[in-house]
Design a protein around this motif. Structure first.
Motif, short mmCIF file in Angstrom:
data_model
loop_
_atom_site.label_atom_id
_atom_site.label_comp_id
_atom_site.label_asym_id
_atom_site.label_seq_id
_atom_site.Cartn_x
_atom_site.Cartn_y
_atom_site.Cartn_z
N HIS A 102 61.87 0.43 28.34
CA HIS A 102 62.33 -1.07 29.06
C HIS A 102 61.01 -0.57 29.87
O HIS A 102 61.61 0.37 30.71
N TYR A 103 60.32 -1.49 30.36
CA TYR A 103 59.70 -1.71 31.97
C TYR A 103 59.93 -3.26 32.77
O TYR A 103 60.22 -3.49 31.71
N VAL A 104 60.29 -2.36 33.62
CA VAL A 104 60.13 -3.58 34.50
C VAL A 104 59.20 -3.86 35.82
O VAL A 104 58.75 -2.77 36.50
N TYR A 105 58.52 -5.47 35.52
CA TYR A 105 56.93 -5.26 36.62
C TYR A 105 57.57 -6.66 37.85
O TYR A 105 58.16 -7.11 37.32
N LEU A 106 57.22 -5.60 38.45
CA LEU A 106 57.57 -6.13 39.98
C LEU A 106 56.29 -7.03 40.85
O LEU A 106 55.45 -6.23 40.41
N ILE A 107 56.21 -8.05 40.61
CA ILE A 107 55.33 -9.40 40.97
C ILE A 107 55.23 -9.81 42.64
O ILE A 107 56.35 -10.63 43.14
N PHE A 108 53.96 -8.94 43.48
CA PHE A 108 53.70 -9.04 44.67
C PHE A 108 52.62 -10.02 45.54
O PHE A 108 51.76 -10.45 44.72
N SER A 109 52.70 -10.16 46.75
CA SER A 109 51.48 -11.40 47.07
C SER A 109 50.38 -10.28 46.80
O SER A 109 50.85 -9.33 47.48
N PRO A 110 48.79 -11.11 47.37
CA PRO A 110 48.04 -10.70 47.84
C PRO A 110 48.43 -10.44 49.59
O PRO A 110 49.44 -11.05 49.88
N VAL A 111 47.89 -8.95 50.04
CA VAL A 111 48.04 -9.23 51.75
C VAL A 111 47.17 -10.49 52.28
O VAL A 111 46.18 -10.76 51.82
N SER A 112 46.63 -10.88 53.02
CA SER A 112 46.15 -11.80 53.56
C SER A 112 45.41 -11.61 54.09
O SER A 112 44.51 -10.25 54.12
N ALA A 113 43.84 -12.74 53.92
CA ALA A 113 42.92 -12.58 54.33
C ALA A 113 42.92 -11.13 55.45
O ALA A 113 41.51 -10.21 55.80
N ASN A 114 43.41 -11.95 56.45
CA ASN A 114 43.13 -11.37 57.72
C ASN A 114 43.72 -9.54 57.66
O ASN A 114 42.34 -8.76 58.39
N GLU A 115 44.34 -10.30 57.39
CA GLU A 115 45.12 -7.78 56.77
C GLU A 115 43.93 -7.45 55.73
O GLU A 115 43.46 -6.01 55.93
N PHE A 116 43.39 -8.24 54.69
CA PHE A 116 42.46 -7.62 53.75
C PHE A 116 41.26 -6.82 54.67
O PHE A 116 40.91 -5.51 54.17
N PHE A 117 40.69 -8.03 55.38
CA PHE A 117 39.39 -7.46 55.93
C PHE A 117 39.27 -6.02 56.86
O PHE A 117 38.40 -5.80 57.21
N ASN A 118 40.85 -5.99 57.81
CA ASN A 118 41.22 -4.85 58.35
C ASN A 118 41.82 -3.76 58.04
O ASN A 118 42.39 -3.16 58.83
N HIS A 119 41.92 -3.49 56.78
CA HIS A 119 42.35 -2.82 55.98
C HIS A 119 41.54 -1.63 55.70
O HIS A 119 40.16 -1.78 55.90
#
Length: 433
Positions: A102-119
């Motif tokens: 059995h597998y459990v898949y935890l869903i998360f939100s994406p990071v914000s656009a600000n975090e993404f472009f500064n990652h």
């Protein structure tokens, strides 16, 4: 255990939503994450979300056969897409072994656009995959217009100016309430922090200088800009402020400047990357085939080209061609290595763009992502070509034996190689690295 899991269609899974996903998040995933992961991974993400109940919190117990039927994909392709989601932080997977796993898949939100472009990783990979023009379009799309408030006064009311105090006992904090939650991209540690920290005088740094957040940043910058431990030690030391903490902005700038100085102003590219872990063959196989796979998986396309150039720098034409295979065609680094080895072997050490594009077209349609898949398809196609030549009684049919890639016609067993086989393997590996 992680690498040796074998998933079956009968294995069950449950989806758990760990966040609140907005329409803005959905658009962000398609615009920013999809160019990195590809359509199949994004499709899997939204398919798992669709499995949730009416409250969008939990799904029923479902089988992976159900997922295969829903997405019309092979299970191995679903697993590849799942691992991409895990790598960028949109999914976490838990596993429980039983009669039916059995597998459990935890869903998360994406990071914000600000975090993404500064990652330190995500923004560079996005730039490489899209190119300058498309990348700048996305930057402009997510830019917030700046208003000049110099001549304005802040007249915002505070809470106690509007509401009267209410007497009452304090309530316990409730932890398990739904909230927006995101996860960050996974990256294996590449920096030796014991070496790095020991090389910086203790009196220069605060005792809390090397927090987990700072270590993650250093590790990500090392990966993105291909910086070794010794060089990173120097860059980190130069980024320490008067309070003994690392100035993150200065460290980012220093790493970028160092890379551009070393690479004549060019931005980092994927040609220095090696095959990602989730696409590698599980360890434990000691056959000649497995050792060849290991070699292709653990050398970057740039290093492989340098080896073919006898240690000198490859031509800009060849580098651009390889970069195109990684960025435009989105082939994995290990697969690019196999492709280079195959084409160089059968084409008199020449990288013909038209010929390569023909092979790439076939590999893309067959969804070739692993080194093993690439080696098997080249073997299969080459054997097919030999049969055609033999059938037509082509005069030079015998010469095909000389142009076979080194891994062709090898016995795919797991027995310990004989001394003669070890000598042959050493010779093959020496040619590669």
């Amino acid at each position: 255990m992680k690498k040796n899991l074998t998933i079956l269609p009968a294995d069950t899974y449950t989806v758990v939503n760990k966040t609140i996903l907005s329409n803005h998040d959905r658009k962000l995933i398609r615009m920013l994450y999809q160019p990195i992961m590809g359509h199949s991974a994004v499709s899997l993400y939204f398919t798992l979300l669709d499995e949730l109940d009416k409250l969008e919190i939990l799904s029923d117990n479902l089988t992976h056969h159900h997922l295969m039927a829903t997405m019309q994909l092979k299970l191995e392709d679903i697993v590849k897409s799942r691992k991409k989601l895990e790598a960028v932080g949109l999914l976490k997977t838990y596993f429980k072994k039983d009669n039916i796993n059995h597998y459990v898949y935890l869903i998360f939100s994406p990071v914000s656009a600000n975090e993404f472009f500064n990652h330190p990783i995500l923004n560079v990979v996005l730039y490489n995959n899209l190119g300058k023009t498309e990348y700048e379009k996305l930057i402009n799309y997510y830019k917030v217009p700046r208003l000049n408030l110099k001549d304005y006064h802040d007249i915002t009311c505070s809470f106690n100016e509007v509401f009267s105090p209410v007497a009452g006992r304090s309530l316990e904090i409730v932890e398990d309430i739904v909230k927006k939650s995101n996860n960050h991209p996974l990256l294996n540690q590449s920096i030796d922090f014991n070496l790095l920290i020991s090389g910086i005088p203790k009196e220069m740094v605060h005792e809390k200088c090397f927090s987990s957040d700072i270590k993650n940043l250093i590790n990500a910058l090392s990966y993105t800009y291909n910086i070794d431990d010794t060089t990173m030690m120097s860059l980190v030391r130069d980024s320490i402020n008067e309070k003994g903490y690392i100035d993150k902005t200065l460290l980012r700038k220093s790493c970028r400047n160092y890379y551009q100085f070393e690479e004549a102003g060019r931005l980092p590219t994927l040609i220095y990357n090696k095959q990602p872990d989730y696409l590698k063959k599980p360890e434990g196989d000691t056959s000649k085939w497995a050792k060849m796979v290991y070699t292709f998986e653990n050398i970057s396309p740039y290093e492989y080209l340098c080896a073919k150039y006898k240690g000198t720098n490859p031509t800009s034409r060849d580098l651009k061609l390889v970069e195109s295979l990684l960025i435009d065609q989105k082939l994995s680094p290990g697969v690019v290595n196999v492709l280079l080895a195959y084409v160089l072997k059968i084409n008199n050490q020449k990288l013909s763009k038209n010929y390569i594009e023909t092979i790439v077209g076939q590999w893309k349609r067959l969804n070739i992502e692993t080194v093993e898949d690439a080696m098997r398809i080249t073997e299969k196609e080459h054997k097919k070509m030999r049969k055609i030549i033999h059938k037509e009684k082509y005069p030079k049919a015998n010469s095909t034996k000389e142009i076979l890639p080194a891994w062709f016609n090898k016995e795919l067993d797991k027995k310990e190689p004989t001394p003669e086989e070890k000598d042959e393997l050493d010779r093959i590996l020496e040619e590669l690295v």
